[in-house]
Write an enzyme that holds these catalytic residues in place. Sequence first.
Site, short mmCIF file in Angstrom:
data_model
loop_
_atom_site.label_atom_id
_atom_site.label_comp_id
_atom_site.label_asym_id
_atom_site.label_seq_id
_atom_site.Cartn_x
_atom_site.Cartn_y
_atom_site.Cartn_z
N GLU A 79 -1.01 -5.25 8.71
CA GLU A 79 -0.16 -4.69 9.76
C GLU A 79 -0.72 -5.05 11.13
O GLU A 79 -1.89 -4.78 11.41
CB GLU A 79 -0.07 -3.17 9.60
CG GLU A 79 0.61 -2.76 8.31
CD GLU A 79 0.72 -1.24 8.15
OE1 GLU A 79 0.37 -0.51 9.10
OE2 GLU A 79 1.15 -0.81 7.06
N GLU B 229 9.53 -3.77 10.14
CA GLU B 229 9.82 -2.44 9.60
C GLU B 229 10.30 -1.50 10.70
O GLU B 229 9.64 -1.34 11.74
CB GLU B 229 8.55 -1.86 8.94
CG GLU B 229 8.80 -0.48 8.32
CD GLU B 229 7.82 -0.08 7.25
OE1 GLU B 229 6.86 -0.83 6.98
OE2 GLU B 229 8.01 1.00 6.66
N LYS C 125 -0.87 -9.52 3.14
CA LYS C 125 -0.17 -9.00 4.32
C LYS C 125 -1.06 -7.97 5.00
O LYS C 125 -1.78 -7.24 4.31
CB LYS C 125 1.16 -8.37 3.89
CG LYS C 125 1.86 -7.57 4.98
CD LYS C 125 3.29 -7.23 4.62
CE LYS C 125 3.49 -5.94 3.86
NZ LYS C 125 2.94 -4.73 4.49
N ASP D 222 0.83 -1.21 0.00
CA ASP D 222 0.00 0.00 0.00
C ASP D 222 0.87 1.26 0.00
O ASP D 222 0.35 2.37 -0.07
CB ASP D 222 -1.02 -0.01 1.14
CG ASP D 222 -0.39 -0.09 2.52
OD1 ASP D 222 0.86 -0.19 2.61
OD2 ASP D 222 -1.15 -0.06 3.51
N SER D 223 2.20 1.08 0.02
CA SER D 223 3.10 2.21 -0.23
C SER D 223 2.83 2.83 -1.60
O SER D 223 3.26 3.94 -1.88
CB SER D 223 4.57 1.75 -0.15
OG SER D 223 4.78 0.62 -0.97
N ASP E 207 -1.04 -6.06 -0.02
CA ASP E 207 -1.42 -5.50 1.29
C ASP E 207 -2.92 -5.37 1.45
O ASP E 207 -3.61 -4.90 0.53
CB ASP E 207 -0.81 -4.10 1.44
CG ASP E 207 0.54 -4.11 2.09
OD1 ASP E 207 0.87 -5.08 2.80
OD2 ASP E 207 1.29 -3.14 1.88
O1 KIV Z 1 3.56 -1.06 1.60
C1 KIV Z 1 4.71 -1.51 1.49
O2 KIV Z 1 5.38 -1.27 0.51
C2 KIV Z 1 5.22 -2.34 2.57
C3 KIV Z 1 6.65 -2.76 2.57
C4 KIV Z 1 7.65 -1.84 2.17
C5 KIV Z 1 7.03 -3.56 3.72
O3 KIV Z 1 4.49 -2.69 3.43
#
Ligand code: KIV
Length: 253
Positions: A116, A183, A114, A47-48, A86
């Site tokens: 958090e 992280e 994934k 989600d970055s 994510d």
């Molecule tokens: O959203 C993301 O890119 C991430 C990673 C960099 C761990 O969660």
Amino acid sequence: MNGTKVTADALRAMKGRGGKIAALTAYDYPMAKLLDEAGVALLLVGDSLGMVVLGYPDTTHVTMADMEHHVRAAARARPRALLGADLPYRSFETPREALRNARRLVAAGAEAVKAEGGCRIRRQVCAIVDAGIPYLGHLGMLPQSVREEGGYRIKGRTEEQRQALLADAAALAEAGSFAIVLELVTPVVAAEITRQVPVPTIGIGSGPECDGQILVTHDLLGTFPWFTPRFVTPRLNAAEQMRAAVRQWMADL
Ligand code: KIV
């Protein structure tokens, strides 16, 4: 890694085998294809993408629809790497919601999801794993909590944080996570977690002793030059090369 498809089980089995797991983010078809051709084992539609692709100030603006759109694009590359995605902000508040949204990401092409959190989301993780969806944990500094926490802060500096991280990592491993992203965890605590949990740790800004490393690809390649985390050494200055190429093209018009 050889030419065979990377599975979550294969990544889990890399723990203790000596080699490091290389993981990078990919949000679209060409990037997924290029990184896969380079041999990365795990590709993450993170989600970055909210910041480095969509121009938001943080990840809390990313929606399920955004994630599905980018997962579909990356999945079209049919990578040999495992393709993770994510669960975005507030898309996994209950076990039922977490499972429903994990299934949406899988339907879009994700092979693992994934989210958090640790003990706090244990029931959500169990619901996802029990449904047969490979799950990647994420502990330490949690970007989706940036607004509550008022910034991105290193975790593991106090004894209380250290113990919470160790408990969270144990809970995620027990719930069936195939690996855990750490992280911005202090290197000492990241190394301790790595020694204690039976699944691989994949660090980002958490020192060299994790079982693998993950980066936001834009940071590594210099395609988002307006902000680069302190722990990243860019291996390319793609932004400057792009500006120079465009200026050269314009000069030749
Ligand atoms: O959203 C993301 O890119 C991430 C990673 C960099 C761990 O969660």
